[in-house]
Each structure stands twice: as C-alpha cells, then as structure tokens.
Design a protein around this motif. Sequence first.
Motif, PDB file in Angstrom:
ATOM      1  N   PRO A  72       0.813  -1.218   0.000  1.00 32.19           N
ATOM      2  CA  PRO A  72       0.000   0.000   0.000  1.00 32.19           C
ATOM      3  C   PRO A  72       0.842   1.262   0.000  1.00 32.19           C
ATOM      4  O   PRO A  72       0.436   2.266  -0.571  1.00 32.19           O
ATOM      5  N   ALA A  73       2.030   1.239   0.663  1.00 34.05           N
ATOM      6  CA  ALA A  73       2.867   2.436   0.696  1.00 34.05           C
ATOM      7  C   ALA A  73       3.340   2.809  -0.695  1.00 34.05           C
ATOM      8  O   ALA A  73       3.410   3.983  -1.059  1.00 34.05           O
ATOM      9  N   LEU A  74       3.695   1.766  -1.513  1.00 33.47           N
ATOM     10  CA  LEU A  74       4.154   2.045  -2.867  1.00 33.47           C
ATOM     11  C   LEU A  74       3.007   2.338  -3.813  1.00 33.47           C
ATOM     12  O   LEU A  74       3.226   2.819  -4.923  1.00 33.47           O
ATOM     13  N   GLU A  75       1.773   2.041  -3.400  1.00 30.25           N
ATOM     14  CA  GLU A  75       0.624   2.294  -4.254  1.00 30.25           C
ATOM     15  C   GLU A  75       0.144   3.732  -4.175  1.00 30.25           C
ATOM     16  O   GLU A  75      -0.809   4.103  -4.841  1.00 30.25           O
ATOM     17  N   ASN A  76       0.794   4.539  -3.375  1.00 29.90           N
ATOM     18  CA  ASN A  76       0.394   5.941  -3.276  1.00 29.90           C
ATOM     19  C   ASN A  76       0.823   6.652  -4.548  1.00 29.90           C
ATOM     20  O   ASN A  76       1.961   7.086  -4.703  1.00 29.90           O
ATOM     21  N   SER A  77      -0.076   6.749  -5.477  1.00 29.64           N
ATOM     22  CA  SER A  77       0.244   7.281  -6.797  1.00 29.64           C
ATOM     23  C   SER A  77       0.684   8.733  -6.734  1.00 29.64           C
ATOM     24  O   SER A  77       1.582   9.155  -7.469  1.00 29.64           O
ATOM     25  N   GLU A  78       0.074   9.490  -5.866  1.00 29.90           N
ATOM     26  CA  GLU A  78       0.407  10.910  -5.807  1.00 29.90           C
ATOM     27  C   GLU A  78       1.861  11.121  -5.402  1.00 29.90           C
ATOM     28  O   GLU A  78       2.553  11.967  -5.966  1.00 29.90           O
ATOM     29  N   LEU A  79       2.341  10.327  -4.426  1.00 31.94           N
ATOM     30  CA  LEU A  79       3.735  10.467  -4.009  1.00 31.94           C
ATOM     31  C   LEU A  79       4.693  10.088  -5.131  1.00 31.94           C
ATOM     32  O   LEU A  79       5.728  10.719  -5.323  1.00 31.94           O
ATOM     33  N   ARG A  80       4.359   9.074  -5.895  1.00 31.79           N
ATOM     34  CA  ARG A  80       5.232   8.662  -6.991  1.00 31.79           C
ATOM     35  C   ARG A  80       5.294   9.743  -8.069  1.00 31.79           C
ATOM     36  O   ARG A  80       6.363  10.059  -8.593  1.00 31.79           O
ATOM     37  N   ILE A  81       4.148  10.328  -8.388  1.00 31.45           N
ATOM     38  CA  ILE A  81       4.145  11.386  -9.396  1.00 31.45           C
ATOM     39  C   ILE A  81       4.860  12.625  -8.867  1.00 31.45           C
ATOM     40  O   ILE A  81       5.556  13.321  -9.612  1.00 31.45           O
ATOM     41  N   GLN A  82       4.711  12.906  -7.572  1.00 24.66           N
ATOM     42  CA  GLN A  82       5.439  14.035  -6.998  1.00 24.66           C
ATOM     43  C   GLN A  82       6.944  13.817  -7.072  1.00 24.66           C
ATOM     44  O   GLN A  82       7.712  14.753  -7.342  1.00 24.66           O
ATOM     45  N   ALA A  83       7.386  12.574  -6.844  1.00 23.92           N
ATOM     46  CA  ALA A  83       8.821  12.286  -6.962  1.00 23.92           C
ATOM     47  C   ALA A  83       9.305  12.534  -8.393  1.00 23.92           C
ATOM     48  O   ALA A  83      10.384  13.108  -8.608  1.00 23.92           O
ATOM     49  N   LEU A  84       8.518  12.114  -9.370  1.00 28.15           N
ATOM     50  CA  LEU A  84       8.883  12.387 -10.756  1.00 28.15           C
ATOM     51  C   LEU A  84       8.879  13.878 -11.054  1.00 28.15           C
ATOM     52  O   LEU A  84       9.694  14.380 -11.833  1.00 28.15           O
ATOM     53  N   TRP A  85       7.959  14.586 -10.436  1.00 31.47           N
ATOM     54  CA  TRP A  85       7.919  16.040 -10.625  1.00 31.47           C
ATOM     55  C   TRP A  85       9.211  16.682 -10.119  1.00 31.47           C
ATOM     56  O   TRP A  85       9.810  17.515 -10.800  1.00 31.47           O
ATOM     57  N   PHE A  86       9.629  16.320  -8.893  1.00 33.81           N
ATOM     58  CA  PHE A  86      10.855  16.897  -8.354  1.00 33.81           C
ATOM     59  C   PHE A  86      12.074  16.501  -9.185  1.00 33.81           C
ATOM     60  O   PHE A  86      13.012  17.290  -9.341  1.00 33.81           O
ATOM     61  N   ALA A  87      12.060  15.297  -9.702  1.00 37.10           N
ATOM     62  CA  ALA A  87      13.161  14.881 -10.569  1.00 37.10           C
ATOM     63  C   ALA A  87      13.192  15.731 -11.833  1.00 37.10           C
ATOM     64  O   ALA A  87      14.260  16.180 -12.275  1.00 37.10           O
ATOM     65  N   ARG A  88      12.034  15.942 -12.428  1.00 39.96           N
ATOM     66  CA  ARG A  88      11.972  16.804 -13.613  1.00 39.96           C
ATOM     67  C   ARG A  88      12.459  18.209 -13.293  1.00 39.96           C
ATOM     68  O   ARG A  88      13.212  18.822 -14.072  1.00 39.96           O
ATOM     69  N   LYS A  89      12.062  18.721 -12.139  1.00 44.34           N
ATOM     70  CA  LYS A  89      12.476  20.073 -11.752  1.00 44.34           C
ATOM     71  C   LYS A  89      13.986  20.152 -11.568  1.00 44.34           C
ATOM     72  O   LYS A  89      14.627  21.138 -11.979  1.00 44.34           O
ATOM     73  N   ALA A  90      14.545  19.115 -10.979  1.00 43.37           N
ATOM     74  CA  ALA A  90      16.000  19.106 -10.780  1.00 43.37           C
ATOM     75  C   ALA A  90      16.731  19.080 -12.117  1.00 43.37           C
ATOM     76  O   ALA A  90      17.754  19.761 -12.296  1.00 43.37           O
ATOM     77  N   TYR A  91      16.243  18.305 -13.072  1.00 45.09           N
ATOM     78  CA  TYR A  91      16.880  18.259 -14.389  1.00 45.09           C
ATOM     79  C   TYR A  91      16.771  19.603 -15.097  1.00 45.09           C
ATOM     80  O   TYR A  91      17.699  20.027 -15.797  1.00 45.09           O
ATOM     81  N   LEU A  92      15.647  20.284 -14.942  1.00 45.55           N
ATOM     82  CA  LEU A  92      15.502  21.593 -15.563  1.00 45.55           C
ATOM     83  C   LEU A  92      16.480  22.602 -14.969  1.00 45.55           C
ATOM     84  O   LEU A  92      17.011  23.463 -15.675  1.00 45.55           O
TER      85      LEU A  92
END
Length: 658
Positions: A72-92
């Motif tokens: 269930p902890a890994l099923e938190n879709s919002e947290l996973r998308i937020q992690a991808l968001w921060f990764a995208r921001k860091a690359y930018l």
Amino acid sequence: MNQRSELLRPWAGRVIVAALVCLPVSLSWVLGQTSAGESEIILLDDEAPVRSQSTERKPTRRQQSAAAPRTPALENSELRIQALWFARKAYLEIEQVERAAEKLHAMQEFRRQEGITRLDSIAGAFSYEGYQHLEASRFGAAHASFRLAKEFSPKLPHVYYGQARSLHNLRMGWAATFRETLEGIKVSLGNFSSAYALMGNLMLIGLAAASLAGVVLLLALVCKYQALLRHDLVERFARRMGESTAELLAWVVFLVPLLVGLGWVWVLLIWTVAIFPYVRSSERALVTVVLLWALALPVAFQSVARIFETSVNPEVRTLVSAMRGGYDPEKIRFLKESAERDPDNAMTHFLLGALYKNGGYFNEALVRYNRAVAIDPQFHQAINNLGNLYFLTQNFAVAQQEYQKAVDLRPDFSLGYFNLHVAQYQQFNVEEAEQNLETARHLDPEGLGVLSTAELPTSVVDAQLDLDSVWESVVASSRKPEDTASPGTALRSPYALAGGAALLAAYGLMFYRRKRKARRCYKCGKPFCSRCRSGTQFSDFCTQCVHLFAKRTGLAPSTKKAKLEEVRCFENRRRRLSRLLSMLTPGLGHAWGDRSLLGFVAMLLWSFCLIAWVAHDQLLRLSDLAYANASSPAGLLCIAGGVFVWLSVNLIPPLARS
C-alpha cells in the motif's frame, strides 16, 4: 490477513517517518533512472521547443498484471508522481532538458496507467510554474505549463485565467483569451464549494454596496433639504429673538447631534427623520427602503457571516480535503471525532474508510465502509470500494458480488462496470468481462472510451465522492439548532432597533407637519413658508417669482434685474454642482438633483464595483492557489463595470428640467 495487518499496524507510522527521512535518497534514485515514454514537447522559452525520444518499450497490460503486487505504501500514486515532478524540476535546473522531458512523460504515462483523472497538487505545481514564467515574460513556456496543469486537473479556475494571460501575450487573439477566461468562470461555478464561496462574496459585497449607497443617498437628501428645515426653525425662533440670532440658533439645533459626539449612524438617522417631511414622494419611497434595509441589515449580515465561518473553518476544510485521499493520521483523528459526534453520517465513515485503505489498514477500512452502507444502503461508492477491498485480498467472487450490487443500484456507474470487468478477468470470465468493459466505455466515452486496452488501469479503481456532495453535507452539518431563532436576536440589535425607530419617527413627523412646512421656490431655490407669502395659488413659487414669472405683474426694474440674476445664478450653480457630484460619484448628482431613483441605482452599482475591486483579494478564494489569486480577472471585471456605470450615468442629465 487480519492477523498480518495487526502485526504490521504498529510499524506503519515508523515506515511513514522513515519514508519522509529517505525522501532525498529516493529523489537521487529517481534522478538516476530513465522512464518509458514517447516524444514530448516542453517550451522552456518562447523560441526553443525541445523534443525528447525514448527507446524503451512500454510493457503490455498482461505483463503489468503479472508483476508482483505492490505494498500500500508504494501504491500511493500521488507520491510517486510528486517524486517524478521533483526529478523533472531538478533536471531543468541543471539544464538537462531531454531528461526532464522523460520524467514528464513518465508522469503522464503513470497517471494514465493508474486511471487518475485529477491530481490537484501536481496541477497546482504546474500552474505555479506557469505564473512564474508569466512574471519572467516567458509566455510560450507559461502556455505549456498551463496546458500541463489542465491535463492533470481540469477543475482549477486559475489555470484557465493564467492560460488566458499567456494567450493574450502570445497575441493569439481576443477570442482565445475570452474563451479561456469564460471557461475559468464556468469551472469556478461548476462545483458547490466555489459557488458557495462566490455566493458569500457577492452577498458581502452587496451588503456593503447597498449600505454605502443608502448612506450616500441620505447624506445627499440631508444636504438638499437642510435649508428648508433651518428656515422653519428660524421662523419659529424669530418670534422671540432677532433674525440673525434665530439663524445662528437654527444652525446650532441642526448640528446638535454632531456636536454632542453621537456616532455618525445616529447623527445621520436623526437628520433623516428631521428632513423627511420635506422630501418628494419618490425620494420618500427611497428613504423608506433605506430605513427598512437598516432594519434588516443585521439579519442579512448574520447569514453572510455564517457562510464565511463555514468556508474558513479549519475543521470544515479538513473534512473537504479528506476526500482527496492520501493517508494522514491527523485527518483520521479529526474524522473519528466527527463520526463520534455524528455517528449516522455515512459520508464521514466513507472518508475514514478511504483514508484507512490508503494507509494499508484494510480491516479498519472494511469496518468503515460497512458502516457507511448500513447507514445508507444506496451508497454505491461505498459498495464499490468494499468490492475493491475484497479484490485486493484475492477474494474475487465476493468482490464481483459487491460490484454487481453497485451497478444494480446505479446503472450508469461506469466505474462499477469497469471494476466488475477486472474482477471477472481475474477469474477468466473473459466474455462477461469484455461485455462489462464495453458497457463502461459506453457510459464513459470521454474517459474509458478513449483509452486503449494497454492504457487502462491495471487494477480496480476506488470511487471518490463528488466535491459538491461533500460541501452540501458540510453546510448542512454546520447549521446549528439555535440558528432558527437567530433572526429574532438579530432584529433586537441596536442598529435594527434604530432603523425601525427612525422609520416610525419619520412618518410620524411627516403627518404632524403635513401642512406646516417650508417649500423651495421652483425658480430661484429660495425657501419660503405660509408666513412668508399669502395665498395658495402658484404654490411652487416665492412671492417675487409669482409676480415675475406667473402673474407677470410689474416690478421695479432694479428688483426685476436682481431677481433674474438670482434665478440665473441658482440654475447655473445647481447645474454645475449636480454635474460635479455625478462625476465624482456616479448617481450622486442625480440623487441630489431631480432623478433620485436613477441616482440611487447608479450609486448602488458603482459601490458594488468599487468595493469588489478594492476587496477582491481579501475575500473568500475560489481556489487554493493563493499565488494566482491576484491574477484573477475579478479586478478587471470590476474596473470595466465601474467605467461602464460611470459613462452611462454621466450621459444622463442629473436635472429633469431647466
């Protein structure tokens, strides 16, 4: 399963804390990965569109279904998308545009695979990014950010307002700009919470505008008729003292309420009662409306205060935010307290079940969903989520029964048909599963209907409550039993009593002085009464104007010349003053002149636009995007409305006759 959940429960809080501590490590891991995706365009500035290509193939739906089940902890879709968001921001930030594009595409793909139709946190982040681009004049990048924000959540009005600004600066035409602005307004009015806040804002502005227009109208009438009141006082005092002393004493009596230090409200009410016998019939009707408004104002203000109290109440906001999912112990604590206070509220138990399920506490979620269904047997969303719990525990037969109950209760429930399809697919009932999938596609052509088989969610999907229904429940529960008696309490307030007393006193004084009151000469504006002239013929003229304009009898040349000059100066002064007052405040000159009704309506509209323009940043917000609130088109609409009122009213002469 129950025993396993009991063993894992004490460790759930520690796991969450550990996940927060390890967030930087997880971000570093995400930065080192490459995500599956297709070409994506990101506008980082106005000139440079950047494309990214990915060569990895997307796994098929069957391969995804065969993967190991996630916790269930890994099923938190919002947290996973937020992690991808921060990764995208860091690359930018380090100008690795292609890697940022890959992370963006991974976010989009993950959202589609999980069947997420709305993610306000990510949409808000893209919207914030868009407003930053607008401030830096990077309008192409702002346009791309707002487009992504609408993709992740099409229900944020300020995204459309920001998109309208970007289109305007990109010179895409007024039609596109107006279309986006209109769409933002539709979104604002499309849900109960926004409409509720808007109603509170409009009621508050309307209360203030009506009160301000009423005060200005009364002041204009007091200034217009105070000379007649003083004339009657002079006539009364002149019987015992000289003319000059009587005039001074009349001014003192008129200013006594102001000199003794009474509040401005009481001074204005006393003056209104004093001049009420002198006003014309149309003006008398307006004064009556204003005094009745003063009587009803406390009740109206109490209603507006209740709306604002409900909207800004932290507990209410917590209840509304609980429907957005995500495990939060503080929300669970609040909802448990709410359930104890109101045990028959099925919605509270439903929200508790959703929070428990997101945190992995399936037993507690099962209890809450069952409680919600017991309270409301027609609660098809709770029945659907009960089926999801059975599905996650591999009890597919019971899950199918729950889904069937949900679609039987609500034949247009497309999500129930889809979940039934997934459960039947797990039991190899392929033919029935495909039939239910086609039914779901038919019921939801804009959602499931446009998705290919590979893009469908790989597991069952929870039903969520509509924001409108949550807000309606919140508003209903916020009404207290003692509110039914509150209007009577409000009518006993000092201001309401003062307005009612002023209304009674005004009409009483009018009937008392019905025949013994001064009048204003139609031509020269000079006050006169029955003691100043004899006869009742030509009652609208003073003695000199009767001989000069009505009877046209002979007057001494010097007297005639002086009277004509007095008439000319009065007319010019009256015309200029009414125009000046109308230019300063639309409608004020008309209220002071001969068009009192038009003047009052104009002042009401002008006050509404002015107060809305001054206070629109401090009112209830229709969106949680605080950074975008100042960019709302409300300010421009208020300015446009105020200019329109000003121009329209000033085209009409304040004086009805010369």
